[in-house]
Design a protein around this motif. Structure first.
Motif, PDB file in Angstrom:
ATOM      1  N   VAL A  45      35.877  38.847  34.847  1.00 26.53           N
ATOM      2  CA  VAL A  45      34.841  39.624  35.181  1.00 26.53           C
ATOM      3  C   VAL A  45      33.727  39.008  34.527  1.00 26.53           C
ATOM      4  O   VAL A  45      32.570  39.234  35.781  1.00 26.53           O
ATOM      5  N   PHE A  46      34.104  38.560  33.500  1.00 29.11           N
ATOM      6  CA  PHE A  46      32.197  38.304  33.075  1.00 29.11           C
ATOM      7  C   PHE A  46      31.987  36.440  33.929  1.00 29.11           C
ATOM      8  O   PHE A  46      30.941  36.136  34.439  1.00 29.11           O
ATOM      9  N   LEU A  47      32.992  36.129  34.190  1.00 29.63           N
ATOM     10  CA  LEU A  47      32.873  35.100  34.765  1.00 29.63           C
ATOM     11  C   LEU A  47      31.955  34.968  36.533  1.00 29.63           C
ATOM     12  O   LEU A  47      31.014  34.434  36.966  1.00 29.63           O
ATOM     13  N   ILE A  48      32.805  36.450  36.861  1.00 26.30           N
ATOM     14  CA  ILE A  48      32.321  36.406  37.858  1.00 26.30           C
ATOM     15  C   ILE A  48      30.987  37.671  38.420  1.00 26.30           C
ATOM     16  O   ILE A  48      29.642  37.485  38.422  1.00 26.30           O
ATOM     17  N   ALA A  49      30.477  38.005  37.364  1.00 26.00           N
ATOM     18  CA  ALA A  49      29.191  39.499  37.451  1.00 26.00           C
ATOM     19  C   ALA A  49      28.220  39.082  36.055  1.00 26.00           C
ATOM     20  O   ALA A  49      27.797  39.278  36.560  1.00 26.00           O
ATOM     21  N   PHE A  50      28.567  37.661  35.857  1.00 24.06           N
ATOM     22  CA  PHE A  50      27.060  37.476  34.611  1.00 24.06           C
ATOM     23  C   PHE A  50      26.463  36.047  35.345  1.00 24.06           C
ATOM     24  O   PHE A  50      26.215  35.242  34.136  1.00 24.06           O
ATOM     25  N   PRO A  51      26.563  35.760  36.074  1.00 25.10           N
ATOM     26  CA  PRO A  51      25.930  34.197  36.140  1.00 25.10           C
ATOM     27  C   PRO A  51      24.139  34.485  36.114  1.00 25.10           C
ATOM     28  O   PRO A  51      23.750  32.922  35.451  1.00 25.10           O
ATOM     29  N   ASP A  52      23.504  35.431  35.847  1.00 20.32           N
ATOM     30  CA  ASP A  52      22.445  35.270  35.896  1.00 20.32           C
ATOM     31  C   ASP A  52      21.696  35.432  33.997  1.00 20.32           C
ATOM     32  O   ASP A  52      20.646  35.419  34.489  1.00 20.32           O
ATOM     33  N   PHE A 112      22.245  35.340  28.193  1.00 23.57           N
ATOM     34  CA  PHE A 112      23.326  34.765  27.450  1.00 23.57           C
ATOM     35  C   PHE A 112      24.758  34.826  28.072  1.00 23.57           C
ATOM     36  O   PHE A 112      25.536  35.402  27.499  1.00 23.57           O
ATOM     37  N   ALA A 113      24.036  35.100  28.973  1.00 24.82           N
ATOM     38  CA  ALA A 113      26.590  35.270  30.124  1.00 24.82           C
ATOM     39  C   ALA A 113      26.986  33.526  29.440  1.00 24.82           C
ATOM     40  O   ALA A 113      28.328  34.604  29.363  1.00 24.82           O
ATOM     41  N   TYR A 114      26.845  32.367  28.866  1.00 26.44           N
ATOM     42  CA  TYR A 114      27.519  31.627  28.671  1.00 26.44           C
ATOM     43  C   TYR A 114      28.027  32.465  27.377  1.00 26.44           C
ATOM     44  O   TYR A 114      29.631  31.927  27.076  1.00 26.44           O
ATOM     45  N   ASP A 115      27.487  32.179  26.899  1.00 23.33           N
ATOM     46  CA  ASP A 115      28.003  33.212  25.587  1.00 23.33           C
ATOM     47  C   ASP A 115      29.097  34.565  25.564  1.00 23.33           C
ATOM     48  O   ASP A 115      30.251  34.471  24.528  1.00 23.33           O
ATOM     49  N   ALA A 116      28.521  35.447  26.334  1.00 23.37           N
ATOM     50  CA  ALA A 116      29.355  36.986  26.342  1.00 23.37           C
ATOM     51  C   ALA A 116      30.548  36.075  26.744  1.00 23.37           C
ATOM     52  O   ALA A 116      31.980  36.563  26.852  1.00 23.37           O
ATOM     53  N   VAL A 117      30.960  35.134  27.999  1.00 29.64           N
ATOM     54  CA  VAL A 117      32.241  33.980  28.076  1.00 29.64           C
ATOM     55  C   VAL A 117      33.064  33.776  27.508  1.00 29.64           C
ATOM     56  O   VAL A 117      34.554  34.188  27.552  1.00 29.64           O
ATOM     57  N   VAL A 118      32.754  32.704  27.302  1.00 29.88           N
ATOM     58  CA  VAL A 118      33.307  32.227  25.417  1.00 29.88           C
ATOM     59  C   VAL A 118      33.455  32.777  24.656  1.00 29.88           C
ATOM     60  O   VAL A 118      34.543  32.218  24.538  1.00 29.88           O
TER      61      VAL A 118
END
Length: 346
Positions: free
Chosen positions: A236-243, A246-252
């Protein structure tokens, strides 16, 4: 095992430095990801897979792999990453040994694909010198190896060939996303893959059965459930947090802390005693404490990533994560020792 846990301790210290804390003992924190994924998890998985084969020469692979810790010193960076690459190739060799006796085993082919992803991630790091390019491949390594292990452990459940084909298709979505490339349209394919596989595991794994049991079986089921939910949120975060900044940190960290460490917590009471040569299954209700606190740390971290308030939440979430992981392994080792001593007394 000692070298593996040395990687864990140094890797977590590096992670805290990257979050803003200061330690005088680690020369560079940039290699936090490589030490945690390759040095710690890679060595642990190698040990788990080498021991049942009873071939002494294969133990060279986890020893060499654990020496990837050398890369934390800039002067020994290439020596360290070379050790990680050699260890990753070693894991593939180990799986090929298994393949000789189980050539049609779906779980084994998934794990072989994961081993290839680990090699790809290490090569991507040394060739591009950019961690975000290595991350998707490392994610593929742990994702496919763990899913393969779950399929292997659940092979006596009534899973049809059609269901297995669906799992292969979903895993294929993830792999296709790595080549798309991942940081473009590929992340949507990979997201669809991880969400679909998580739902598949919730449907076909032992979770719904084991959660009704008692003791260790129920604890493992809750940890597995937590891991599957974290895997869904990763997609979900890969799709919803592109911009988000700290999106990368959340996904990782949703993937590594939420999915990977939940699965480690679930498998640990079975795997650790076997690696140490003990025939006990350690369990105590206290094991729920680190499982709960590591989830709290992840929620805190994601909230910080979304609201961009690192000093209020994100910094302290790192300490909670580290404390939870250390607490889990200390508890597990202590319970194992008590169980072994009790067994000898009886």
């Amino acid at each position: 095992m000692l070298l593996a846990f040395a990687n864990l301790i140094i890797g977590m210290a590096m992670g805290l430095i990257r979050m803003g804390w200061s330690f005088p003992v680690v020369p560079t924190a940039i290699h936090h990801g490589a030490i945690m994924v390759g040095g710690f998890l890679g060595t642990l998985i190698l040990l788990e897979k080498v021991i049942p084969l009873k071939k002494k020469f294969l133990f060279a692979f986890p020893v060499i792999n654990s020496l990837g810790l050398l890369m934390m010193d800039p002067e020994f960076y290439y020596m360290g990453i070379s050790c990680l690459i050699a260890g990753a190739v070693g894991l593939l060799v180990v799986f090929i040994f298994y393949l000789k006796t189980q050539p049609k085993e779906l779980s084994l082919w998934l794990m072989i694909a994961g081993a290839c992803c680990q090699i790809g991630g290490h090569i991507m790091l040394v060739s591009k010198q950019f961690y975000p390019l290595a991350f998707p491949w490392w994610m593929g390594f742990l994702f496919l190896v763990i899913v393969g292990e779950r399929v292997e452990l659940s092979k006596f459940l009534p899973v049809t060939q059609k269901d297995k084909n669906a799992l292969l298709l979903f895993s294929g979505f993830f792999l296709a996303g790595l080549f798309a490339p991942f940081h473009g349209t590929g992340k949507y394919l990979s997201a669809a893959g991880v969400i679909s596989v998580a739902l598949w595991l919730l449907r076909h794994d032992v979770i719904s059965i084991a959660i009704k049991k008692e003791g260790l079986t129920r604890f493992s089921a809750y940890a597995l459930l937590t891991g599957c939910i974290a895997l869904i949120f990763t997609g979900v975060f890969l799709i919803a947090f592109p911009d988000l900044p700290f999106a990368y940190d959340a996904v990782v960290h949703t993937f590594f802390l939420g999915f990977v460490f939940s699965m480690i917590f679930a498998h640990g009471p079975i795997i650790l005693p076997g690696v140490l040569g003990f025939s006990v299954k350690p369990y105590h209700p206290l094991l729920y404490v680190p499982l709960f606190t590591i989830l709290c740390s992840l929620v805190l971290r994601i909230l910080a990533d979304i609201t961009v308030l690192p000093y209020l939440t994100r910094l302290w979430s790192g300490w909670i994560s580290v404390t939870s992981i250390l607490m889990y392994f200390i508890l597990l080792l202590s319970i194992t020792i008590v169980k072994v001593r009790n067994a000898k007394t009886i």
